[in-house]
Scaffold this motif. Structure first.
Motif, short mmCIF file in Angstrom:
data_model
loop_
_atom_site.label_atom_id
_atom_site.label_comp_id
_atom_site.label_asym_id
_atom_site.label_seq_id
_atom_site.Cartn_x
_atom_site.Cartn_y
_atom_site.Cartn_z
N GLY A 296 0.90 -1.28 0.07
CA GLY A 296 0.14 0.13 0.09
C GLY A 296 0.78 1.09 0.03
O GLY A 296 2.04 1.19 -0.58
N GLU A 297 0.28 2.14 0.51
CA GLU A 297 1.06 3.47 0.71
C GLU A 297 2.46 3.48 1.18
O GLU A 297 2.78 3.03 2.29
CB GLU A 297 0.33 4.55 1.39
N GLY A 298 3.41 3.95 0.55
CA GLY A 298 4.87 3.77 0.91
C GLY A 298 5.54 2.63 0.50
O GLY A 298 6.73 2.49 0.64
N SER B 278 -5.21 -4.63 6.05
CA SER B 278 -5.66 -4.51 4.65
C SER B 278 -4.47 -4.49 3.77
O SER B 278 -4.65 -4.92 2.34
CB SER B 278 -6.44 -3.32 4.46
N SER B 279 -3.17 -3.82 4.03
CA SER B 279 -2.20 -3.63 3.15
C SER B 279 -1.11 -3.25 3.89
O SER B 279 -1.11 -2.83 5.03
CB SER B 279 -2.32 -2.60 2.08
N VAL B 280 0.17 -3.64 3.18
CA VAL B 280 1.34 -2.87 4.04
C VAL B 280 1.74 -1.50 3.79
O VAL B 280 1.62 -1.10 2.68
CB VAL B 280 2.55 -3.99 3.46
N VAL B 281 1.75 -0.89 4.64
CA VAL B 281 2.38 0.33 4.41
C VAL B 281 3.67 0.88 4.92
O VAL B 281 4.13 0.07 5.91
CB VAL B 281 1.43 1.48 5.28
N CYS B 282 4.33 1.77 4.56
CA CYS B 282 5.85 2.16 5.20
C CYS B 282 5.72 3.67 5.23
O CYS B 282 5.21 4.40 4.31
CB CYS B 282 6.64 1.84 3.95
#
Length: 123
Positions: free
Chosen positions: A71-73, A114-118
């Motif tokens: 996901g984001e990042g 829901s998603s991986v973010v960094c």
């Protein structure tokens, strides 16, 4: 004498093949949290991070693999040389993504199942 030339030629052909250059491009690392069965996946060239874990399935002897997309990042970024590093904190569900060339670091984790973010990269 012909056989001695086949090995170097075969090696050159394998190195030139695009599929071979991409082989082994992933790194995997378990989250340091001791009660979490999550494994992070890193594309070492692009820095893209995803994660998967085991999930229970109601009324079934075998569970399911739950995977979280980038996901984001966490999506592919500039091509470089990336690695994953886990902290020693046993309650930490995320991992550090490091750019070995620039020294930039991000912390990556699963957000809202829901998603991986960094986080944005920093030094």
């Amino acid at each position: 004498m012909r056989q001695t030339f086949r090995l170097p030629i075969l090696g050159l052909v394998c190195l030139a093949a695009p599929g071979v250059a991409q082989a082994g491009n992933y790194e995997f690392l378990a989250a340091p949290q001791t009660d979490l069965n999550r494994v992070f996946r890193l594309d070492r060239a692009s820095g893209e991070v995803g994660a998967c874990q085991y999930g229970l399935k109601e009324n079934a002897a075998v569970g399911v693999t739950l995977c979280y997309p980038p996901g984001e990042g966490a999506k592919a970024g500039p091509f470089s040389e990336y690695a994953l590093i886990a902290s020693r904190h046993t309650g930490e569900g995320g991992v550090f993504r490091v750019d070995l060339r620039s020294g930039l670091m991000s912390i990556c984790f699963v957000l809202n199942e829901s998603s991986v973010v960094c986080t944005p990269p920093a030094k």
